[in-house]
Design an enzyme around this catalytic site. Structure first.
Site, PDB file in Angstrom:
ATOM      1  N   ASP A   1      -1.788  -1.249  -3.884  1.00 28.61           N
ATOM      2  CA  ASP A   1      -2.000  -0.535  -5.151  1.00 28.61           C
ATOM      3  C   ASP A   1      -0.819  -0.779  -6.095  1.00 28.61           C
ATOM      4  OD1 ASP A   1       0.019   1.221  -4.068  1.00 28.61           O
ATOM      5  OD2 ASP A   1      -1.585   2.198  -2.920  1.00 28.61           O
TER       6      ASP A   1
ATOM      7  N   ASP B   1      -3.963   3.960   2.468  1.00 32.21           N
ATOM      8  CA  ASP B   1      -5.417   3.792   2.641  1.00 32.21           C
ATOM      9  C   ASP B   1      -5.771   2.372   3.101  1.00 32.21           C
ATOM     10  OD1 ASP B   1      -4.998   2.320   0.357  1.00 32.21           O
ATOM     11  OD2 ASP B   1      -6.369   3.473  -0.918  1.00 32.21           O
TER      12      ASP B   1
ATOM     13  N   GLU C   1      -8.794 -20.304 -15.723  1.00 30.14           N
ATOM     14  CA  GLU C   1      -9.340 -20.802 -14.463  1.00 30.14           C
ATOM     15  C   GLU C   1     -10.350 -21.894 -14.821  1.00 30.14           C
ATOM     16  OE1 GLU C   1     -11.827 -19.910 -10.449  1.00 30.14           O
ATOM     17  OE2 GLU C   1     -12.447 -19.111 -12.364  1.00 30.14           O
TER      18      GLU C   1
ATOM     19  N   ASP D   1     -10.931 -15.827 -16.084  1.00 34.54           N
ATOM     20  CA  ASP D   1     -11.805 -16.209 -14.984  1.00 34.54           C
ATOM     21  C   ASP D   1     -12.940 -17.112 -15.482  1.00 34.54           C
ATOM     22  OD1 ASP D   1     -12.485 -15.711 -12.151  1.00 34.54           O
ATOM     23  OD2 ASP D   1     -14.294 -14.801 -12.976  1.00 34.54           O
TER      24      ASP D   1
ATOM     25  N   ASP E   1       0.850  -1.195   0.000  1.00 33.19           N
ATOM     26  CA  ASP E   1       0.000   0.000   0.000  1.00 33.19           C
ATOM     27  C   ASP E   1       0.885   1.243   0.000  1.00 33.19           C
ATOM     28  OD1 ASP E   1      -1.825   2.002   0.515  1.00 33.19           O
ATOM     29  OD2 ASP E   1      -2.092   1.452   2.634  1.00 33.19           O
TER      30      ASP E   1
ATOM     31  N   ASN F   1      -0.166   4.469  -0.553  1.00 29.76           N
ATOM     32  CA  ASN F   1      -0.770   5.763  -0.196  1.00 29.76           C
ATOM     33  C   ASN F   1      -1.502   5.736   1.145  1.00 29.76           C
ATOM     34  OD1 ASN F   1      -2.886   4.185  -0.928  1.00 29.76           O
ATOM     35  ND2 ASN F   1      -3.796   5.616  -2.400  1.00 29.76           N
TER      36      ASN F   1
HETATM   37  C1  NOJ Z   1     -13.145 -17.064  -9.803  1.00 29.36           C
HETATM   38  C2  NOJ Z   1     -12.380 -16.006  -9.099  1.00 29.36           C
HETATM   39  O1  NOJ Z   1     -11.078 -16.457  -8.870  1.00 29.36           O
HETATM   40  C3  NOJ Z   1     -13.148 -15.719  -7.846  1.00 29.36           C
HETATM   41  O2  NOJ Z   1     -12.409 -14.933  -6.952  1.00 29.36           O
HETATM   42  C4  NOJ Z   1     -14.448 -15.090  -8.232  1.00 29.36           C
HETATM   43  O3  NOJ Z   1     -15.247 -14.896  -7.083  1.00 29.36           O
HETATM   44  C5  NOJ Z   1     -15.224 -15.957  -9.212  1.00 29.36           C
HETATM   45  N1  NOJ Z   1     -14.403 -16.525 -10.225  1.00 29.36           N
HETATM   46  C6  NOJ Z   1     -16.282 -15.153  -9.901  1.00 29.36           C
HETATM   47  O4  NOJ Z   1     -15.680 -14.216 -10.748  1.00 29.36           O
END
Ligand code: NOJ
Length: 530
Positions: free
Chosen positions: A32, A28, A265, A203, A24, A26
């Site tokens: 980042d 908060d 994924e 994803d 981090d 800054n």
């Molecule tokens: C897989 C991601 O790694 C996870 O963090 C997310 O909640 C779900 N897909 C939905 O996008």
């Protein structure tokens, strides 16, 4: 057998950064991009080649970035587009690439596409999402349940139709039957490739296309794994549809044209199904993530069997990928190793010596463990008390443990971090850097050995006969790895060899003639002498 002409991502060690918890700059309490840039020297020192960042795009953060409201910009918590460009440049100056995280299964309900889709049934983006009428009796369009728990459908009252969300109601699923959606994502990929991003982790890669007829999912059978029971059904029609593969064939061509990498994924529970995402001709995802491996127990029998299946089933020219932790599951030092350091060392040796690309999660290099998060500090919307995923994923998302002091070197001492710290006095980067025998230096030395010894990167994998509990494998011709993942010492026949690296570091350089006694939870990398 050595393979020639490896692509950069085959030789690479990839490091997953959860930017909100890394550094981090800054004050908060949230990490980042400028903070990450300041820490690039650590990653260079460690020896990693590429960073994969979980999503950094604008998002209302119902799912911490996995609900994107703009794919072409940077979330203000993380910085600006200029910071992103600077990250790419600064990483590149240190010989590292930057991989971003693409979320093509769904957007945020705040994304302009969805806001437009909600304005009426004839809105120009209406068909970019999956809408369905109630059944004649007014009930839900089908029986699909969401990963977040409850039905995967929410009624949009003003237009009288349900929209689909395989995750939270604030994450409407895109309609991949609509070619405009595909075109939009190709533009997004191109935009970031042109900004120097070296690839994407995709994803929910296995879930993009949904059954066109929206058929009901079957109920779990007795033998189906536990997650299906929790959700009350097997996701046959809302996941793993055959049409998804065509998307990846197109993206593969796009990525290969400029030597980018696509990591998927592919959260599926069978190795065979995971392998299908390489494409039968090896023309889809470069690196579909192996969840059966990560979800198996840390035993030579369980893991070696999965590696054998991968090695047997990989399409020609395709390449394995291994990881032990990520932001959705318990960290491997806790999950696989029960917070036991000897086991952690073995797991790191395994991840960094198997044939394929290893992905480390931030903190793996110091053996960072899960941090229990009290209910009133839970930030994972899907893990709230009462939800099917309670206590959620925060324990593996806590701040990187840089230093043994308040602030942990993550943020200023007086700042409350977005998630609590772990035991930074016991596990931290600064102390481990000074200790040549630490987990951190073991990780670094394993990475350096990979770099120096071509067989560890490109040599073939051959499993050798070994006593129960021991996983013995040869890489190439002259490199053998012996991992005793059991709680008993074991004698292993290895021929004449020298220990190049030992997990506890007290046997480095040892010579062995024919056999070697490994202590419980001990591993060695051996250079054979002939
Ligand atoms: C897989 C991601 O790694 C996870 O963090 C997310 O909640 C779900 N897909 C939905 O996008």
């Amino acid at each position: 057998m050595e393979r020639s002409a490896a692509r950069w991502w085959q030789d690479a060690v990839i490091y997953q950064v959860y930017p909100r918890s890394f550094a981090d700059s800054n004050g908060d309490g949230h990490g980042d991009l400028p903070g990450l840039i300041e820490r690039l020297d650590h990653l260079r020192w460690l020896g990693v080649d590429a960073l994969w960042l979980t999503p950094v795009f604008p998002s209302p953060n119902r799912d911490w970035g996995y609900d994107v409201s703009d794919y072409l910009s940077i979330h203000e918590d993380f910085g600006t587009l200029e910071d992103s460009d600077r990250l790419v440049a600064e990483a590149s100056a240190r010989g590292m690439r930057v991989i971003y995280d693409l979320v093509p299964n769904h957007t945020s309900d705040r994304h302009p596409w969805f806001l437009d889709a909600c304005t009426g049934r004839d809105a120009s983006h209406r068909d970019w999402y999956v809408w369905a009428d109630p059944r004649p009796d007014g009930s839900l369009p089908n029986n699909w349940t969401s990963v977040a728990g409850g039905p995967a459908w929410t009624l949009h009252e003003p237009t009288g139709q349900y929209y689909l969300h395989n995750f939270l109601p604030s994450q409407p699923d895109l309609n991949w039957w609509n070619p405009d959606v595909g075109d939009a994502f190709e533009d997004i990929l191109t935009f970031w490739f042109e900004r120097g991003i070296a690839g994407f982790r995709i994803d929910v890669a296995h879930g993009l296309v949904k059954d066109r007829e929206l058929r009901d999912n079957p109920l779990p059978g007795e033998d189906d794994p536990e997650p299906f029971h929790r959700r009350g059904q097997v996701p046959v029609y809302n996941m793993n549809r055959p049409e998804t593969h065509e998307i990846f064939r197109r993206w593969r061509r796009l990525a290969d044209a400029s030597d980018r990498v696509l990591i998927g994924e592919t959260w599926v529970l069978q190795v065979g199904r995971m392998l299908s995402y390489y494409g039968t001709a090896g023309d889809e995802l470069h690196l579909p993530l192996n969840f059966p491996f990560v979800l198996a127990e840390l035993s030579s029998e369980a893991l070696a069997a999965i590696v054998d299946e991968v090695e047997r089933g990989l399409p020609e020219g395709s390449w394995p990928v291994w990881f032990g932790s990520n932001h959705d599951i318990s960290r491997f030092p806790t999950r696989w190793c029960r917070n036991d350091e000897d086991r952690v060392r073995c797991a790191l040796m395994m991840l960094l010596t198997l044939r394929g690309t290893p992905i480390l999660y931030y903190g793996d290099e110091i053996g960072q463990i899960d941090v229990p998060v009290p209910d009133d500090r839970i930030r994972d919307t899907m893990g709230m008390p009462g939800s099917i995923n309670y206590p959620g994923r925060d324990p593996s998302r806590t701040p990187m443990q840089w230093e043994p002091r308040l602030g942990a070197g993550f943020t200023a001492p007086e700042v409350e971090p977005w998630l609590p710290y772990g035991d930074v006095a016991r596990i931290n980067v600064a102390d481990q850097r000074r200790d040549a025998a630490s987990v951190l230096n073991l990780t670094r030395d394993l990475i350096a050995l990979r770099r120096a010894r071509t067989e560890l990167r490109r040599g073939g994998y051959e499993r050798l006969e070994a006593p129960a509990g021991v996983w013995l494998y040869r890489r190439g011709v002259d490199t053998v790895i012996a991992l005793n993942l059991s709680s008993r010492s074991a004698d292993v026949r290895v021929g004449d060899a020298r220990v190049l690296l030992s997990t506890r570091r007290d046997r480095d350089g040892e010579r062995c003639a024919r056999s070697l006694t490994l202590r419980a939870h001990e591993g060695v990398v051996l250079g054979c002498e002939r």
